[in-house]
Design a protein around this motif. Structure first.
Motif, PDB file in Angstrom:
ATOM      1  N   LEU A  59       8.386 -16.472 -27.897  1.00  0.00           N
ATOM      2  CA  LEU A  59       8.092 -17.226 -26.674  1.00  0.00           C
ATOM      3  C   LEU A  59       7.374 -18.544 -26.991  1.00  0.00           C
ATOM      4  CD1 LEU A  59       7.052 -14.372 -24.207  1.00  0.00           C
ATOM      5  CD2 LEU A  59       9.164 -15.690 -24.200  1.00  0.00           C
ATOM      6  N   VAL A  60       6.460 -18.498 -27.958  1.00  0.00           N
ATOM      7  CA  VAL A  60       5.754 -19.716 -28.360  1.00  0.00           C
ATOM      8  C   VAL A  60       6.750 -20.712 -28.968  1.00  0.00           C
ATOM      9  CG1 VAL A  60       4.060 -20.638 -30.004  1.00  0.00           C
ATOM     10  CG2 VAL A  60       3.500 -18.633 -28.623  1.00  0.00           C
ATOM     11  N   LYS A  61       7.657 -20.216 -29.818  1.00  0.00           N
ATOM     12  CA  LYS A  61       8.665 -21.105 -30.421  1.00  0.00           C
ATOM     13  C   LYS A  61       9.575 -21.695 -29.352  1.00  0.00           C
ATOM     14  CE  LYS A  61       8.943 -19.250 -35.078  1.00  0.00           C
ATOM     15  NZ  LYS A  61       9.807 -18.644 -36.105  1.00  0.00           N
ATOM     16  N   ILE A  62       9.989 -20.883 -28.376  1.00  0.00           N
ATOM     17  CA  ILE A  62      10.835 -21.378 -27.285  1.00  0.00           C
ATOM     18  C   ILE A  62      10.076 -22.432 -26.476  1.00  0.00           C
ATOM     19  CG2 ILE A  62      11.962 -20.747 -25.105  1.00  0.00           C
ATOM     20  CD1 ILE A  62      12.716 -18.070 -26.431  1.00  0.00           C
ATOM     21  N   GLY A  63       8.811 -22.148 -26.170  1.00  0.00           N
ATOM     22  CA  GLY A  63       7.979 -23.103 -25.430  1.00  0.00           C
ATOM     23  C   GLY A  63       7.812 -24.407 -26.207  1.00  0.00           C
ATOM     24  N   TYR A  64       7.545 -24.284 -27.490  1.00  0.00           N
ATOM     25  CA  TYR A  64       7.381 -25.471 -28.327  1.00  0.00           C
ATOM     26  C   TYR A  64       8.697 -26.253 -28.400  1.00  0.00           C
ATOM     27  CZ  TYR A  64       6.345 -28.500 -32.258  1.00  0.00           C
ATOM     28  OH  TYR A  64       6.174 -29.599 -33.059  1.00  0.00           O
ATOM     29  N   ALA A  65       9.826 -25.535 -28.544  1.00  0.00           N
ATOM     30  CA  ALA A  65      11.133 -26.193 -28.603  1.00  0.00           C
ATOM     31  C   ALA A  65      11.415 -26.919 -27.280  1.00  0.00           C
ATOM     32  CB  ALA A  65      12.232 -25.180 -28.910  1.00  0.00           C
ATOM     33  N   ASN A  66      11.062 -26.270 -26.158  1.00  0.00           N
ATOM     34  CA  ASN A  66      11.242 -26.925 -24.853  1.00  0.00           C
ATOM     35  C   ASN A  66      10.351 -28.167 -24.735  1.00  0.00           C
ATOM     36  OD1 ASN A  66      13.182 -25.160 -23.935  1.00  0.00           O
ATOM     37  ND2 ASN A  66      11.739 -23.823 -22.875  1.00  0.00           N
ATOM     38  N   TYR A  67       9.136 -28.073 -25.224  1.00  0.00           N
ATOM     39  CA  TYR A  67       8.216 -29.208 -25.191  1.00  0.00           C
ATOM     40  C   TYR A  67       8.765 -30.359 -26.041  1.00  0.00           C
ATOM     41  CZ  TYR A  67       4.187 -32.143 -26.175  1.00  0.00           C
ATOM     42  OH  TYR A  67       3.361 -33.222 -26.318  1.00  0.00           O
ATOM     43  N   VAL A  68       9.241 -30.023 -27.240  1.00  0.00           N
ATOM     44  CA  VAL A  68       9.808 -31.052 -28.130  1.00  0.00           C
ATOM     45  C   VAL A  68      11.038 -31.670 -27.476  1.00  0.00           C
ATOM     46  CG1 VAL A  68      10.974 -31.415 -30.348  1.00  0.00           C
ATOM     47  CG2 VAL A  68       8.854 -30.085 -30.253  1.00  0.00           C
ATOM     48  N   GLU A  69      11.888 -30.843 -26.878  1.00  0.00           N
ATOM     49  CA  GLU A  69      13.075 -31.355 -26.195  1.00  0.00           C
ATOM     50  C   GLU A  69      12.674 -32.283 -25.036  1.00  0.00           C
ATOM     51  OE1 GLU A  69      16.977 -29.778 -23.692  1.00  0.00           O
ATOM     52  OE2 GLU A  69      15.552 -28.329 -24.474  1.00  0.00           O
ATOM     53  N   TYR A  70      11.657 -31.877 -24.286  1.00  0.00           N
ATOM     54  CA  TYR A  70      11.161 -32.695 -23.175  1.00  0.00           C
ATOM     55  C   TYR A  70      10.658 -34.041 -23.681  1.00  0.00           C
ATOM     56  CZ  TYR A  70       7.849 -34.380 -19.683  1.00  0.00           C
ATOM     57  OH  TYR A  70       7.151 -35.160 -18.809  1.00  0.00           O
ATOM     58  N   ARG A  71       9.869 -34.031 -24.753  1.00  0.00           N
ATOM     59  CA  ARG A  71       9.315 -35.275 -25.317  1.00  0.00           C
ATOM     60  C   ARG A  71      10.436 -36.171 -25.859  1.00  0.00           C
ATOM     61  NH1 ARG A  71       5.580 -37.811 -24.027  1.00  0.00           N
ATOM     62  NH2 ARG A  71       5.225 -38.671 -26.065  1.00  0.00           N
ATOM     63  N   VAL A  72      11.414 -35.562 -26.552  1.00  0.00           N
ATOM     64  CA  VAL A  72      12.536 -36.343 -27.083  1.00  0.00           C
ATOM     65  C   VAL A  72      13.326 -36.968 -25.934  1.00  0.00           C
ATOM     66  CG1 VAL A  72      14.767 -36.152 -28.287  1.00  0.00           C
ATOM     67  CG2 VAL A  72      12.729 -35.100 -29.269  1.00  0.00           C
ATOM     68  N   THR A  73      13.583 -36.200 -24.887  1.00  0.00           N
ATOM     69  CA  THR A  73      14.290 -36.716 -23.711  1.00  0.00           C
ATOM     70  C   THR A  73      13.502 -37.850 -23.069  1.00  0.00           C
ATOM     71  OG1 THR A  73      15.248 -34.530 -23.315  1.00  0.00           O
ATOM     72  CG2 THR A  73      15.311 -36.083 -21.490  1.00  0.00           C
ATOM     73  N   GLN A  74      12.199 -37.662 -22.964  1.00  0.00           N
ATOM     74  CA  GLN A  74      11.341 -38.695 -22.399  1.00  0.00           C
ATOM     75  C   GLN A  74      11.389 -39.975 -23.246  1.00  0.00           C
ATOM     76  OE1 GLN A  74       7.225 -37.464 -22.108  1.00  0.00           O
ATOM     77  NE2 GLN A  74       7.108 -38.201 -19.989  1.00  0.00           N
ATOM     78  N   GLU A  75      11.298 -39.827 -24.552  1.00  0.00           N
ATOM     79  CA  GLU A  75      11.365 -40.980 -25.455  1.00  0.00           C
ATOM     80  C   GLU A  75      12.730 -41.667 -25.369  1.00  0.00           C
ATOM     81  OE1 GLU A  75       9.016 -42.401 -27.415  1.00  0.00           O
ATOM     82  OE2 GLU A  75       7.543 -41.011 -26.598  1.00  0.00           O
ATOM     83  N   LEU A  76      13.803 -40.864 -25.295  1.00  0.00           N
ATOM     84  CA  LEU A  76      15.140 -41.452 -25.170  1.00  0.00           C
ATOM     85  C   LEU A  76      15.287 -42.212 -23.851  1.00  0.00           C
ATOM     86  CD1 LEU A  76      17.409 -38.612 -26.623  1.00  0.00           C
ATOM     87  CD2 LEU A  76      16.929 -40.845 -27.635  1.00  0.00           C
ATOM     88  N   ASN A  77      14.735 -41.645 -22.777  1.00  0.00           N
ATOM     89  CA  ASN A  77      14.777 -42.334 -21.481  1.00  0.00           C
ATOM     90  C   ASN A  77      14.002 -43.648 -21.534  1.00  0.00           C
ATOM     91  OD1 ASN A  77      16.364 -40.380 -20.280  1.00  0.00           O
ATOM     92  ND2 ASN A  77      14.646 -39.265 -19.389  1.00  0.00           N
ATOM     93  N   GLU A  78      12.831 -43.629 -22.160  1.00  0.00           N
ATOM     94  CA  GLU A  78      12.037 -44.847 -22.297  1.00  0.00           C
ATOM     95  C   GLU A  78      12.782 -45.883 -23.137  1.00  0.00           C
ATOM     96  OE1 GLU A  78       7.994 -44.244 -23.592  1.00  0.00           O
ATOM     97  OE2 GLU A  78       7.706 -42.605 -22.149  1.00  0.00           O
ATOM     98  N   LEU A  79      13.406 -45.424 -24.215  1.00  0.00           N
ATOM     99  CA  LEU A  79      14.173 -46.324 -25.071  1.00  0.00           C
ATOM    100  C   LEU A  79      15.358 -46.928 -24.301  1.00  0.00           C
ATOM    101  CD1 LEU A  79      14.589 -47.536 -27.872  1.00  0.00           C
ATOM    102  CD2 LEU A  79      15.918 -45.513 -28.471  1.00  0.00           C
ATOM    103  N   ALA A  80      16.048 -46.072 -23.525  1.00  0.00           N
ATOM    104  CA  ALA A  80      17.178 -46.559 -22.719  1.00  0.00           C
ATOM    105  C   ALA A  80      16.696 -47.580 -21.690  1.00  0.00           C
ATOM    106  CB  ALA A  80      17.881 -45.392 -22.038  1.00  0.00           C
ATOM    107  N   MET A  81      15.537 -47.333 -21.085  1.00  0.00           N
ATOM    108  CA  MET A  81      14.987 -48.246 -20.097  1.00  0.00           C
ATOM    109  C   MET A  81      14.612 -49.580 -20.752  1.00  0.00           C
ATOM    110  SD  MET A  81      11.891 -47.699 -17.377  1.00  0.00           S
ATOM    111  CE  MET A  81      12.664 -46.246 -16.716  1.00  0.00           C
ATOM    112  N   GLN A  82      14.015 -49.514 -21.944  1.00  0.00           N
ATOM    113  CA  GLN A  82      13.663 -50.732 -22.666  1.00  0.00           C
ATOM    114  C   GLN A  82      14.919 -51.534 -23.026  1.00  0.00           C
ATOM    115  OE1 GLN A  82      11.356 -49.362 -25.977  1.00  0.00           O
ATOM    116  NE2 GLN A  82       9.480 -49.099 -24.775  1.00  0.00           N
ATOM    117  N   GLN A  83      15.965 -50.827 -23.464  1.00  0.00           N
ATOM    118  CA  GLN A  83      17.208 -51.502 -23.794  1.00  0.00           C
ATOM    119  C   GLN A  83      17.828 -52.146 -22.551  1.00  0.00           C
ATOM    120  OE1 GLN A  83      19.499 -48.435 -25.706  1.00  0.00           O
ATOM    121  NE2 GLN A  83      18.738 -48.968 -27.754  1.00  0.00           N
TER     122      GLN A  83
END
Length: 138
Positions: A20-44
């Motif tokens: 459960l901790v690994k799944i939670g961490y993976a979801n958190y990492v996925e959320y952060r990566v998605t957030q960073e990609l969205n920010e990058l797309a917005m900057q572009q």
């Protein structure tokens, strides 16, 4: 047997918690990566908008420069036309002003020719000095 079952359940529970901790961490990492990609797309997208605006500004500036150049060309043509008209009027005024003296229509000698040419040059200089185009009526 109870303690083996408890140990097995403990291990399973620890494995489940770890999963459960690994799944939670993976979801958190996925959320952060998605957030960073969205920010990058917005900057572009913003950078692209800035480039488009700069291109529009350049086109507008080029258009304005072309308009100014056209206006300047028209103005120069008008001035040249006015100057040509003024030159023609002055030439016509000189033609009307200067009448060749009867004595200078046929030269009697080189000296006489020089005298007539000098008289004409003096009259032309006087005419040029006193000529005011606005006072001439046609």
């Amino acid at each position: 047997m109870k303690s083996v079952l408890q140990i097995t359940l403990g291990i399973l529970l620890a494995g489940l918690i770890t999963l459960l901790v690994k799944i939670g961490y993976a979801n958190y990492v996925e959320y952060r990566v998605t957030q960073e990609l969205n920010e990058l797309a917005m900057q572009q997208k913003q950078a692209q908008l800035v480039r488009q605006q700069a291109a529009k500004d350049r086109q507008r500036a080029e258009y304005q420069a072309q308009q100014l150049a056209r206006q300047d060309k028209v103005k120069r043509q008008q001035i040249a036309k006015q100057q040509e008209i003024a030159r023609i009027r002055k030439t016509e005024a000189w033609r009307k002003y200067y009448l060749v003296p009867e004595d200078c229509k046929n030269f009697k000698s080189d000296e006489h020719m020089v005298t007539c040419i000098n008289q004409k040059a003096d009259l032309k200089a006087e005419f040029d000095r006193t000529y005011l185009p606005e006072n001439i009526r046609y």
